[in-house]
Design a protein around this motif. Structure first.
Motif, mmCIF file in Angstrom:
data_model
loop_
_atom_site.group_PDB
_atom_site.id
_atom_site.type_symbol
_atom_site.label_atom_id
_atom_site.label_comp_id
_atom_site.label_asym_id
_atom_site.label_seq_id
_atom_site.Cartn_x
_atom_site.Cartn_y
_atom_site.Cartn_z
ATOM 1 N N ASN A 146 0.812 -1.223 0.000
ATOM 2 C CA ASN A 146 0.000 0.000 0.000
ATOM 3 C C ASN A 146 0.846 1.275 0.000
ATOM 4 N N LYS A 147 0.283 2.324 -0.584
ATOM 5 C CA LYS A 147 0.868 3.653 -0.439
ATOM 6 C C LYS A 147 0.636 4.112 1.005
ATOM 7 N N ILE A 148 1.524 4.997 1.490
ATOM 8 C CA ILE A 148 1.480 5.371 2.910
ATOM 9 C C ILE A 148 1.553 6.892 3.067
ATOM 10 N N LEU A 149 0.714 7.412 3.949
ATOM 11 C CA LEU A 149 0.775 8.832 4.329
ATOM 12 C C LEU A 149 0.980 8.917 5.836
ATOM 13 N N ASP A 150 1.815 9.877 6.250
ATOM 14 C CA ASP A 150 2.136 10.056 7.669
ATOM 15 C C ASP A 150 1.575 11.396 8.136
ATOM 16 N N THR A 151 0.731 11.372 9.161
ATOM 17 C CA THR A 151 0.109 12.612 9.627
ATOM 18 C C THR A 151 1.130 13.566 10.259
ATOM 19 N N VAL A 152 2.286 13.059 10.667
ATOM 20 C CA VAL A 152 3.336 13.964 11.158
ATOM 21 C C VAL A 152 3.789 14.876 10.016
ATOM 22 N N HIS A 153 4.020 14.294 8.848
ATOM 23 C CA HIS A 153 4.452 15.084 7.685
ATOM 24 C C HIS A 153 3.341 16.033 7.235
ATOM 25 N N LEU A 154 2.098 15.553 7.263
ATOM 26 C CA LEU A 154 0.974 16.387 6.830
ATOM 27 C C LEU A 154 0.815 17.581 7.763
ATOM 28 N N TYR A 155 0.905 17.327 9.074
ATOM 29 C CA TYR A 155 0.786 18.423 10.042
ATOM 30 C C TYR A 155 1.924 19.421 9.859
ATOM 31 N N PHE A 200 -5.920 13.648 10.189
ATOM 32 C CA PHE A 200 -5.751 13.536 8.737
ATOM 33 C C PHE A 200 -6.755 14.432 8.004
ATOM 34 N N LEU A 201 -8.026 14.375 8.394
ATOM 35 C CA LEU A 201 -9.048 15.192 7.728
ATOM 36 C C LEU A 201 -8.770 16.679 7.938
ATOM 37 N N LYS A 202 -8.339 17.023 9.164
ATOM 38 C CA LYS A 202 -8.067 18.435 9.470
ATOM 39 C C LYS A 202 -6.891 18.944 8.633
#
Length: 221
Positions: A146-155, A200-202
């Motif tokens: 799977n592709k992966i997203l990290d909320t630390v990077h997004l924040y 994530f949504l925020k």
């Protein structure tokens, strides 16, 4: 002439549920933020060693149509021989607790069926994904695809970095506090997955509105 030194390759036939999981990636159905399916996950473990420690619980929630699908959440407890008293203070799972547990192999089958080709989202994703991949390795499976997203990077991408916030702690507690999120279910896998889903949504809403970020560019923040 028979070659006695020829190496013999051990054949391991992967079970049908792995083939179903692998086949789910073709074709790629994740076109944009609105239609993509995300699985936000968290693990509770016996410790932080990738080689020695084990997963006690996997919790996850699904985001579909950019909404959290609480009715389609996932939680499984895994029976483990390894136990670490020091981490009980964090996750509260005690040895011989009367929880319905499954074996690692059974957990893998259930989790892959739930996960499918969804985009994985996690807070400090490297830890959770590596622990799951180590569990897959122990049973002869390849790693997650799977592709992966990290909320630390997004924040981090939502912040205007100054000398005052450069050392800001990027824990889930701290970010949840910034966004005024209820953390009463912290340190359960399912509870942490839900808080991460809200983060994530925020963060993606902020990035979408302020920077015009799309699903494709989200992986580059």
């Amino acid at each position: 002439m028979f070659n006695w030194f020829k190496k013999r390759t051990k054949q391991f036939t992967l079970p049908e549920f792995w083939n179903d999981y692998e086949n789910s990636f073709s074709p790629d159905t994740h076109k944009d933020l609105k239609t993509a399916r995300f699985v936000v996950l968290d693990t509770e473990t016996t410790g932080f060693s990738y080689s020695k420690d084990r997963i006690l619980c996997i919790g996850a929630v699904e985001i579909l149509n950019y909404e959290i699908q609480i009715a389609h959440s996932f939680e499984t407890y895994i029976k483990q021989e390894r136990f670490n008293e020091k981490t009980v203070e964090i996750h509260g799972i005690i040895k011989n607790e009367r929880l319905k547990t499954v074996t690692e192999y059974e957990a893998i089958e259930k989790f892959l069926e739930y996960l499918g080709n969804a985009i994985i989202v996690a807070h400090h994703a490297k830890f959770d994904v590596t622990m799951i991949n180590k569990m897959l390795e122990r049973h002869g499976f390849p790693h997650l695809k799977n592709k992966i997203l990290d909320t630390v990077h997004l924040y981090n991408a939502t912040r205007i970095k100054t000398n005052f916030n450069r050392q800001e702690e990027l824990s889930l507690d701290n970010i949840a506090d910034k966004y005024l999120l209820d953390v009463s279910d912290r340190h359960t896998a399912a509870g942490d997955a839900l808080i991460t889903a809200l983060v994530f949504l925020k963060t993606t809403t902020i990035l979408k509105n302020k920077k015009g970020i799309t699903l494709k560019t989200l992986f580059k923040v």
